[in-house]
Enzyme design. Structure first.
Site, PDB file in Angstrom:
ATOM      1  N   HIS A 176       0.847  -1.194   0.000  1.00 40.32           N
ATOM      2  CA  HIS A 176       0.000   0.000   0.000  1.00 40.32           C
ATOM      3  C   HIS A 176       0.890   1.253   0.000  1.00 40.32           C
ATOM      4  O   HIS A 176       2.115   1.139  -0.157  1.00 40.32           O
ATOM      5  CB  HIS A 176      -0.990  -0.020   1.165  1.00 40.32           C
ATOM      6  CG  HIS A 176      -0.372  -0.181   2.530  1.00 40.32           C
ATOM      7  ND1 HIS A 176       0.398   0.785   3.114  1.00 40.32           N
ATOM      8  CD2 HIS A 176      -0.399  -1.221   3.415  1.00 40.32           C
ATOM      9  CE1 HIS A 176       0.803   0.373   4.303  1.00 40.32           C
ATOM     10  NE2 HIS A 176       0.343  -0.850   4.511  1.00 40.32           N
ATOM     11  N   HIS A 190       4.149   1.314   2.031  1.00 42.27           N
ATOM     12  CA  HIS A 190       5.305   0.642   1.414  1.00 42.27           C
ATOM     13  C   HIS A 190       5.868   1.491   0.272  1.00 42.27           C
ATOM     14  O   HIS A 190       7.079   1.571   0.074  1.00 42.27           O
ATOM     15  CB  HIS A 190       4.903  -0.736   0.896  1.00 42.27           C
ATOM     16  CG  HIS A 190       4.298  -1.618   1.953  1.00 42.27           C
ATOM     17  ND1 HIS A 190       2.947  -1.864   2.009  1.00 42.27           N
ATOM     18  CD2 HIS A 190       4.849  -2.252   3.014  1.00 42.27           C
ATOM     19  CE1 HIS A 190       2.691  -2.643   3.063  1.00 42.27           C
ATOM     20  NE2 HIS A 190       3.831  -2.891   3.691  1.00 42.27           N
ATOM     21  N   CYS A 222       3.593 -11.723  18.548  1.00 38.79           N
ATOM     22  CA  CYS A 222       2.690 -11.178  17.529  1.00 38.79           C
ATOM     23  C   CYS A 222       3.148 -11.714  16.185  1.00 38.79           C
ATOM     24  O   CYS A 222       4.267 -11.406  15.757  1.00 38.79           O
ATOM     25  CB  CYS A 222       2.703  -9.648  17.512  1.00 38.79           C
ATOM     26  SG  CYS A 222       1.789  -8.993  16.081  1.00 38.79           S
ATOM     27  N   CYS A 224       3.876  -8.905  13.516  1.00 36.82           N
ATOM     28  CA  CYS A 224       5.200  -8.269  13.646  1.00 36.82           C
ATOM     29  C   CYS A 224       6.300  -9.311  13.534  1.00 36.82           C
ATOM     30  O   CYS A 224       7.453  -8.967  13.311  1.00 36.82           O
ATOM     31  CB  CYS A 224       5.374  -7.605  15.009  1.00 36.82           C
ATOM     32  SG  CYS A 224       4.312  -6.217  15.322  1.00 36.82           S
ATOM     33  N   CYS A 230      -0.989  -6.454  20.825  1.00 34.91           N
ATOM     34  CA  CYS A 230       0.133  -5.858  20.084  1.00 34.91           C
ATOM     35  C   CYS A 230      -0.180  -4.379  19.828  1.00 34.91           C
ATOM     36  O   CYS A 230      -1.232  -4.056  19.268  1.00 34.91           O
ATOM     37  CB  CYS A 230       0.321  -6.575  18.750  1.00 34.91           C
ATOM     38  SG  CYS A 230       1.329  -5.630  17.594  1.00 34.91           S
ATOM     39  N   HIS A 239      -0.441  -3.742  15.773  1.00 29.87           N
ATOM     40  CA  HIS A 239      -1.531  -4.346  15.005  1.00 29.87           C
ATOM     41  C   HIS A 239      -2.859  -4.404  15.765  1.00 29.87           C
ATOM     42  O   HIS A 239      -3.869  -4.843  15.203  1.00 29.87           O
ATOM     43  CB  HIS A 239      -1.131  -5.746  14.540  1.00 29.87           C
ATOM     44  CG  HIS A 239       0.012  -5.719  13.559  1.00 29.87           C
ATOM     45  ND1 HIS A 239       1.322  -5.853  13.951  1.00 29.87           N
ATOM     46  CD2 HIS A 239       0.036  -5.497  12.226  1.00 29.87           C
ATOM     47  CE1 HIS A 239       2.093  -5.748  12.893  1.00 29.87           C
ATOM     48  NE2 HIS A 239       1.352  -5.527  11.838  1.00 29.87           N
ATOM     49  N   LYS A 281      -1.431   4.182  12.421  1.00 27.56           N
ATOM     50  CA  LYS A 281      -0.556   3.746  11.338  1.00 27.56           C
ATOM     51  C   LYS A 281      -1.390   2.963  10.336  1.00 27.56           C
ATOM     52  O   LYS A 281      -2.205   2.131  10.704  1.00 27.56           O
ATOM     53  CB  LYS A 281       0.548   2.840  11.888  1.00 27.56           C
ATOM     54  CG  LYS A 281       1.484   2.375  10.801  1.00 27.56           C
ATOM     55  CD  LYS A 281       2.432   1.298  11.263  1.00 27.56           C
ATOM     56  CE  LYS A 281       3.190   0.752  10.064  1.00 27.56           C
ATOM     57  NZ  LYS A 281       3.467  -0.669  10.137  1.00 27.56           N
ATOM     58  N   LYS A 314      -3.229  -3.121   7.161  1.00 25.25           N
ATOM     59  CA  LYS A 314      -4.353  -3.993   6.803  1.00 25.25           C
ATOM     60  C   LYS A 314      -5.165  -4.384   8.023  1.00 25.25           C
ATOM     61  O   LYS A 314      -6.386  -4.341   8.013  1.00 25.25           O
ATOM     62  CB  LYS A 314      -3.825  -5.256   6.103  1.00 25.25           C
ATOM     63  CG  LYS A 314      -3.872  -5.157   4.589  1.00 25.25           C
ATOM     64  CD  LYS A 314      -5.267  -5.464   4.037  1.00 25.25           C
ATOM     65  CE  LYS A 314      -5.643  -4.637   2.843  1.00 25.25           C
ATOM     66  NZ  LYS A 314      -5.119  -5.091   1.571  1.00 25.25           N
TER      67      LYS A 314
HETATM   68  O1  ME8 Z   1       8.451  -5.262   8.489  1.00 26.04           O
HETATM   69  N1  ME8 Z   1       3.838   4.503   6.918  1.00 26.04           N
HETATM   70  O2  ME8 Z   1       7.769  -5.875   6.371  1.00 26.04           O
HETATM   71  P1  ME8 Z   1       6.422  -5.038   6.180  1.00 26.04           P
HETATM   72  C1  ME8 Z   1       5.117   4.476   6.521  1.00 26.04           C
HETATM   73  N2  ME8 Z   1       9.397  -7.912   6.387  1.00 26.04           N
HETATM   74  N3  ME8 Z   1       5.764   3.354   6.148  1.00 26.04           N
HETATM   75  C2  ME8 Z   1       5.079   2.210   6.159  1.00 26.04           C
HETATM   76  C3  ME8 Z   1       3.738   2.149   6.558  1.00 26.04           C
HETATM   77  C4  ME8 Z   1       3.111   3.374   6.946  1.00 26.04           C
HETATM   78  N4  ME8 Z   1       1.839   3.437   7.323  1.00 26.04           N
HETATM   79  N5  ME8 Z   1       3.322   0.883   6.464  1.00 26.04           N
HETATM   80  C5  ME8 Z   1       4.379   0.157   6.015  1.00 26.04           C
HETATM   81  C6  ME8 Z   1       8.545  -5.958   7.482  1.00 26.04           C
HETATM   82  N6  ME8 Z   1       5.444   0.950   5.825  1.00 26.04           N
HETATM   83  C7  ME8 Z   1       9.691  -6.924   7.350  1.00 26.04           C
HETATM   84  C8  ME8 Z   1      10.948  -6.142   6.984  1.00 26.04           C
HETATM   85  S1  ME8 Z   1      13.554  -5.999   6.407  1.00 26.04           S
HETATM   86  C9  ME8 Z   1      14.888  -6.944   6.678  1.00 26.04           C
HETATM   87  C10 ME8 Z   1      12.192  -6.969   6.904  1.00 26.04           C
HETATM   88  C11 ME8 Z   1       6.761   0.547   5.306  1.00 26.04           C
HETATM   89  O3  ME8 Z   1       5.807  -5.571   4.947  1.00 26.04           O
HETATM   90  C12 ME8 Z   1       7.885   0.959   6.248  1.00 26.04           C
HETATM   91  O4  ME8 Z   1       9.079   0.991   5.526  1.00 26.04           O
HETATM   92  O5  ME8 Z   1       5.626  -5.062   7.428  1.00 26.04           O
HETATM   93  C13 ME8 Z   1       7.927  -0.216   7.214  1.00 26.04           C
HETATM   94  O6  ME8 Z   1       9.151  -0.272   7.908  1.00 26.04           O
HETATM   95  C14 ME8 Z   1       7.750  -1.365   6.241  1.00 26.04           C
HETATM   96  O7  ME8 Z   1       6.811  -0.871   5.265  1.00 26.04           O
HETATM   97  C15 ME8 Z   1       7.231  -2.644   6.879  1.00 26.04           C
HETATM   98  O8  ME8 Z   1       6.932  -3.571   5.880  1.00 26.04           O
END
Ligand code: ME8
Length: 502
Positions: A19, A22, A127, A130, A148, A151, A300, A303
């Site tokens: 979204h 990301h 969680c 997370c 959590c 979430h 934040k 989903k």
């Molecule tokens: O944490 N505002 O993956 P993830 C800003 N797989 N950035 C956001 C956001 C928001 N509302 N929502 C998501 C993971 N992000 C692990 C990472 S790395 C070795 C492993 C962005 O799919 C932001 O960069 O939950 C956050 O840190 C990341 O998506 C989390 O993505």
């Protein structure tokens, strides 16, 4: 010798479509990659997907398919969105890639043979969204349930035999890296981690999951009843991506690595990652660049909270990758959460992109074609526009190197506004000799367009083609540098959106 630059995004969980949260991180990383290419550096840009672990296992089970089949279906979706947003990555890494699984096994073997891994029993609240355990002072309690905080869902009790990684032995070294170097940026995040380390210490981490509970992961090389904890697997992607242990590029790029992350995964990318790197005898990253969240209705975007804005929604409203990228970068705030506010975005889009940039390009294009048959030669340089351009170039260089992208856009738009004002003042549509006015206006438009290129790669290229100039490396960008513009057309760059309030 050419400088090098290596930038990474988090590897996202492909349990759902990406979204705009990301996209926020990925566009930021892309802008840095493009900016450094524009500075003439060798750039390597890594993004990808984090495919193992309980969260993915459950998401696949819910769909009634095998995890690998599930992630194989999701990855093209991520690639589609990144293509749509013109993300110029060099590699899209998947933690199921063979070379990555090898790196994970090798790293774990090394840690094991160094005596840094030991057996024990873990008990705690977990969680799965997370993919982490929460301690007593971290979780929230509602009606007797442990929740959590990210979430807003109930934690699960886990109690099992596992393997631990001796992070605690590295606590002092990690604290020094956090507190006494400038790796973590902005510094507020460094203080946060330093204070957590001082208060709670760095505890040993459970790094294995029994296969009878979590079967979807990389097998532990020294005990096949277990898989590696997904976060350890995931962090190592940054090494695999540039050929750790097998490629000469590793040294070149590792020394300049910039990890771009959201603040939710700060602890993993600092305390835990720095310790793991120390254990592996790999230097710490050069930068961990952290941003705050995009929030919606105060929470934040996520989903499980049900308040996400999808990338498609942004395209439906603002039409092009360039405008979506611009708006995300215009909102960008490393320190503070920003509320997703359509009215504000509409105003930025209409006021800045359509009225200021779009209008200027259209005006100089139409006037050059009409008054000069498209041939605009260099004439005397306007002192004021020339000075403003020089100042803006200098300021943008500084701001971009300080990761202040939104501020650098505001600066560049100051130049565009000054150019519109210059046209109003010099009135090339009514003077006898409109060439000096049009030359200076196009020249200032060129400078701004060149500076905007990393944020809006396609539109700036379109403007360059229409007005007859090239996008050049930033250190070659000089006011008055173009002898003659052969203007081909006067494109309309942005179609205005109907603001909800108008
Ligand atoms: O944490 N505002 O993956 P993830 C800003 N797989 N950035 C956001 C956001 C928001 N509302 N929502 C998501 C993971 N992000 C692990 C990472 S790395 C070795 C492993 C962005 O799919 C932001 O960069 O939950 C956050 O840190 C990341 O998506 C989390 O993505």
């Amino acid at each position: 010798m050419k400088a090098s630059f290596y930038v990474t995004t988090p590897i996202y969980y492909p349990n759902d479509l990406p979204h705009i949260g990301h996209a926020y991180t990925t566009v930021l990383a892309d802008v840095l990659a493009r900016w450094h290419r524009l500075k003439g550096s060798n750039v390597f840009f890594l993004t990808g997907t984090d495919e193992h672990g309980l969260k993915l296992q459950r998401a696949a089970e819910k769909k009634g398919v095998k995890p690998k089949e599930f992630v194989d279906r999701m990855v093209p979706e991520f690639k589609k969105y990144w293509r749509l947003l013109e993300i110029s990555y060099d590699r899209f890494i998947r933690t199921t890639d063979v070379d990555h699984e090898e790196v994970v096994k090798k790293a774990l073997e090394k840690l094991y043979s160094k005596g840094l891994i030991y057996r024990g029993v873990y008990k705690g609240w977990y969680c799965s969204s997370c993919e982490k355990f929460y301690s007593e002072d971290e979780y929230e309690e509602k009606e007797g349930k442990k929740i959590c905080p990210i979430h807003v869902k109930e934690l699960e009790w886990v109690e099992e035999e596992t393997y631990f990684l001796k992070l605690s032995a590295y606590q002092d070294q990690v604290l020094k890296l956090v507190r006494d170097t400038d790796i973590i940026h902005p510094r507020g995040y460094a203080r946060e981690i330093a204070s957590k380390l001082e208060k709670e210490g760095l505890r040993d981490l459970s790094i294995a999951r029994p296969k009878d509970r979590v079967y979807w992961g990389v097998e532990l090389p020294f005990d096949d009843r277990y898989v590696v904890y997904v976060w350890i697997d995931a962090l190592l992607n940054y090494l695999t991506g540039i050929g750790y242990g097998r490629d000469g590029r590793f040294e070149e790029y590792w020394s300049v690595v910039h990890h771009v992350i959201g603040k939710d995964i700060l602890w993993f990318h600092t305390a835990i990652w720095f310790a793991v790197l120390l254990m592996l005898d790999v230097p710490p990253p050069k930068k961990v660049l952290v941003h705050a969240f995009i929030i919606n209705r105060g929470l934040k975007m996520g989903k499980s909270v049900g308040n996400v804005v999808m990338i498609d929604d942004m395209f439906d409203r603002y039409y092009s990758a360039d405008s979506v990228r611009y708006l995300l970068m215009r909102l960008l705030n490393l320190e503070k959460d920003v509320e997703f506010d359509v009215e504000l975005l509409d105003n930025m889009y209409n006021g800045e992109l359509a009225d200021t940039y779009g209008n200027l390009v259209r005006r100089v294009g139409v006037l050059s074609l009409k008054k000069l048959k498209g041939v605009v030669r260099r004439r005397e340089l306007d002192e004021e526009l020339s000075r403003t351009s020089r100042e803006v170039i200098g300021e943008v260089l500084e701001l971009m190197d300080d990761y202040k992208i939104s501020e650098s856009l505001v600066k560049t738009f100051d130049l565009l506004r000054a150019t519109n004002a210059y046209l109003n003042k010099t009135k090339p549509w009514e003077v006898e000799d409109p060439e000096p006015s049009l030359y200076n206006a196009i020249e200032a438009t060129r400078i701004a367009t060149n500076l905007l290129n990393p944020v809006m790669p396609s539109i700036t290229k379109k403007v360059a083609d229409a007005l007859g100039f090239e996008i050049v490396e930033v250190d070659k960008l000089k006011y008055g540098g173009v002898k003659e513009f052969l203007v081909k057309e006067a494109p309309i760059l942005f179609k205005k959106v109907k603001s909800r309030t108008s």
